[in-house]
Design an enzyme around this catalytic site. Structure first.
Site, PDB file in Angstrom:
ATOM      1  N   GLU A 222      -7.818 107.616  60.398  1.00  0.00           N
ATOM      2  CA  GLU A 222      -7.238 108.951  60.589  1.00  0.00           C
ATOM      3  C   GLU A 222      -8.237 109.973  61.129  1.00  0.00           C
ATOM      4  OE1 GLU A 222      -6.575 106.975  58.042  1.00  0.00           O
ATOM      5  OE2 GLU A 222      -4.428 107.032  57.619  1.00  0.00           O
TER       6      GLU A 222
ATOM      7  N   ALA B  47       1.038 105.114  60.420  1.00  0.00           N
ATOM      8  CA  ALA B  47       2.199 105.977  60.601  1.00  0.00           C
ATOM      9  C   ALA B  47       2.408 106.124  62.099  1.00  0.00           C
ATOM     10  CB  ALA B  47       1.919 107.334  59.968  1.00  0.00           C
TER      11      ALA B  47
ATOM     12  N   GLY C 198      -1.506 104.273  57.617  1.00  0.00           N
ATOM     13  CA  GLY C 198      -0.367 104.075  56.713  1.00  0.00           C
ATOM     14  C   GLY C 198      -0.114 102.604  56.405  1.00  0.00           C
TER      15      GLY C 198
ATOM     16  N   GLU D 122      -2.450 101.818  53.702  1.00  0.00           N
ATOM     17  CA  GLU D 122      -1.936 102.510  52.504  1.00  0.00           C
ATOM     18  C   GLU D 122      -0.732 101.767  51.916  1.00  0.00           C
ATOM     19  OE1 GLU D 122      -1.803 106.252  54.845  1.00  0.00           O
ATOM     20  OE2 GLU D 122      -2.650 107.156  53.048  1.00  0.00           O
TER      21      GLU D 122
HETATM   22  N1  COA Z   1       1.809 104.938  66.108  1.00  0.00           N
HETATM   23  C1  COA Z   1       2.584 104.835  67.193  1.00  0.00           C
HETATM   24  N2  COA Z   1       2.457 103.864  68.115  1.00  0.00           N
HETATM   25  C2  COA Z   1       1.499 102.959  67.908  1.00  0.00           C
HETATM   26  C3  COA Z   1       0.650 102.988  66.790  1.00  0.00           C
HETATM   27  C4  COA Z   1       0.837 104.040  65.859  1.00  0.00           C
HETATM   28  N3  COA Z   1       0.099 104.149  64.739  1.00  0.00           N
HETATM   29  N4  COA Z   1      -0.221 101.957  66.873  1.00  0.00           N
HETATM   30  C5  COA Z   1       0.081 101.290  67.997  1.00  0.00           C
HETATM   31  N5  COA Z   1       1.115 101.889  68.631  1.00  0.00           N
HETATM   32  C6  COA Z   1       1.763 101.494  69.883  1.00  0.00           C
HETATM   33  C7  COA Z   1       0.907 101.839  71.086  1.00  0.00           C
HETATM   34  O1  COA Z   1       1.085 103.193  71.456  1.00  0.00           O
HETATM   35  C8  COA Z   1       1.476 100.876  72.117  1.00  0.00           C
HETATM   36  O2  COA Z   1       2.709 101.374  72.561  1.00  0.00           O
HETATM   37  P1  COA Z   1       3.070 101.368  74.155  1.00  0.00           P
HETATM   38  O3  COA Z   1       3.017  99.914  74.531  1.00  0.00           O
HETATM   39  O4  COA Z   1       4.435 101.943  74.206  1.00  0.00           O
HETATM   40  O5  COA Z   1       1.992 102.176  74.802  1.00  0.00           O
HETATM   41  C9  COA Z   1       1.771  99.633  71.284  1.00  0.00           C
HETATM   42  O6  COA Z   1       1.883 100.077  69.919  1.00  0.00           O
HETATM   43  C10 COA Z   1       0.690  98.588  71.347  1.00  0.00           C
HETATM   44  O7  COA Z   1      -0.549  99.178  70.966  1.00  0.00           O
HETATM   45  P2  COA Z   1      -1.879  99.123  71.865  1.00  0.00           P
HETATM   46  O8  COA Z   1      -2.720 100.294  71.472  1.00  0.00           O
HETATM   47  O9  COA Z   1      -1.529  98.991  73.298  1.00  0.00           O
HETATM   48  O10 COA Z   1      -2.520  97.771  71.336  1.00  0.00           O
HETATM   49  P3  COA Z   1      -4.061  97.365  71.356  1.00  0.00           P
HETATM   50  O11 COA Z   1      -4.113  95.917  71.028  1.00  0.00           O
HETATM   51  O12 COA Z   1      -4.722  97.838  72.598  1.00  0.00           O
HETATM   52  O13 COA Z   1      -4.724  98.204  70.147  1.00  0.00           O
HETATM   53  C11 COA Z   1      -4.802  99.120  67.901  1.00  0.00           C
HETATM   54  C12 COA Z   1      -4.331  97.957  68.797  1.00  0.00           C
HETATM   55  C13 COA Z   1      -4.211  98.882  66.515  1.00  0.00           C
HETATM   56  C14 COA Z   1      -6.324  99.140  67.822  1.00  0.00           C
HETATM   57  C15 COA Z   1      -4.307 100.467  68.488  1.00  0.00           C
HETATM   58  O14 COA Z   1      -2.926 100.360  68.720  1.00  0.00           O
HETATM   59  C16 COA Z   1      -4.520 101.655  67.586  1.00  0.00           C
HETATM   60  O15 COA Z   1      -5.629 102.140  67.465  1.00  0.00           O
HETATM   61  N6  COA Z   1      -3.425 102.156  66.941  1.00  0.00           N
HETATM   62  C17 COA Z   1      -3.461 103.337  66.152  1.00  0.00           C
HETATM   63  C18 COA Z   1      -4.083 103.078  64.807  1.00  0.00           C
HETATM   64  C19 COA Z   1      -4.163 104.353  63.996  1.00  0.00           C
HETATM   65  O16 COA Z   1      -4.862 105.276  64.353  1.00  0.00           O
HETATM   66  N7  COA Z   1      -3.425 104.382  62.891  1.00  0.00           N
HETATM   67  C20 COA Z   1      -3.436 105.487  61.998  1.00  0.00           C
HETATM   68  C21 COA Z   1      -2.355 106.421  62.318  1.00  0.00           C
HETATM   69  S1  COA Z   1      -2.389 107.817  61.255  1.00  0.00           S
END
Ligand code: COA
Length: 258
Positions: A133, A65, A110, A113
């Protein structure tokens, strides 16, 4: 037509690409609204026989999400968000036409999910699954605690939920979370090949199988009774008569969905 989704209908298979690659296809409000609309379209449009949900690019299916939209939500608003999401994902799960997730990278929160609400999953070799989460002080809200437990069993599910660990595609295969792991470039073709096979079967019988299998996990239903009803319904379809006739005449059945 959609702002956050790309869609393409070919040979009765609607491919839906969640298209926010700069945010790893995170599910913001617009994506959720449009997913709801496109699933309604799958139900209504008789040209659509099956659907694939995937993410844009080669890095992420859906990374969760959209975390930026969580800021400032209060208790009641958060419950509404969760309920609304669950309704959309139930609609995917209950769809009488097969909807398959082609998981092309991160399927987190999400995203995991969403993939789990589909009827089954095909993953690319770089796919990663997780419910991170608890890292955010949250729990899954779109059915993740329930479907993960259904799909991989309670011990593995609770471990993933409370460690926030990610698993790779081969572990997901071993857990039964995905049905196949294929190279990224073969992901859509593999998924389409399976759906083309399904589309050659009797659609009402396919729907009856989905409904009966879903009934296992629906406390308001008795799955065996659902099976009896669905079995009986088949006998008033033209396709059942065609299927039996084709078998006896040693020819391929030509199903029409009636
Ligand atoms: N919501 C909003 N933005 C998200 C996102 C999310 N769930 N997941 C990734 N993004 C965005 C990042 O903020 C970043 O945006 P920016 O370039 O404007 O800063 C962009 O997507 C790229 O992500 P980034 O984190 O830089 O990539 P990465 O390769 O370093 O890491 C992940 C990849 C998937 C490990 C990392 O993005 C992450 O942990 N995301 C969240 C996962 C999460 O907790 N999901 C559950 C949400 S309830």
């Amino acid at each position: 037509m959609y702002q956050t989704l790309l869609t393409n209908l070919e040979n009765g298979i609607l491919t839906i690409i969640i298209n926010r690659p700069d945010k790893l296809n995170a599910l913001n409000k617009s994506v959720m609204e449009e997913l709801n609309e496109v699933v309604d379209e799958i139900y209504k449009n008789s040209l659509i026989k099956a659907a694939i949900i995937t993410g844009a690019g080669t890095k992420s299916f859906v990374a969760g999400a959209d975390i930026s939209e969580f800021l400032g939500l209060n208790h009641e608003e958060a419950m509404m968000l969760s309920e609304k999401g669950q309704i959309i994902f139930f609609k995917i799960e209950d769809c009488p036409k097969p909807i398959v997730a082609a998981v092309n990278g991160f399927a987190l929160g999400g995203g995991c999910e969403l993939a789990m609400s589909c009827h089954f999953r095909v993953a690319s070799e770089n796919a990663k699954f997780g419910q991170p989460e608890v890292n955010l002080g949250l729990i899954p809200g779109y059915g993740g605690t329930q479907r993960l437990t259904q799909l991989i069993g309670k011990g593995r599910a609770i471990e993933l939920l409370i460690t926030a660990n990610m698993i790779d595609a081969n572990t997901a295969l071993q857990y039964g979370l995905v049905n196949y792991v294929v190279p990224q470039e073969e992901l859509l073709n593999k998924t389409k090949t399976i759906l083309t096979l399904i589309n050659s079967k009797a659609p009402l019988a396919v729907a009856g199988c989905i409904q009966s299998a879903n009934a296992v996990f629906d406390e308001s239903m008795n799955g065996y009774e659902t099976e009896v009803k669905e079995f009986g319904k088949c006998f008033s379809t033209k396709d059942m008569k065609e299927g039996i006739a084709a078998f006896i005449e040693k020819r391929k059945a030509n199903f029409t969905g009636n």
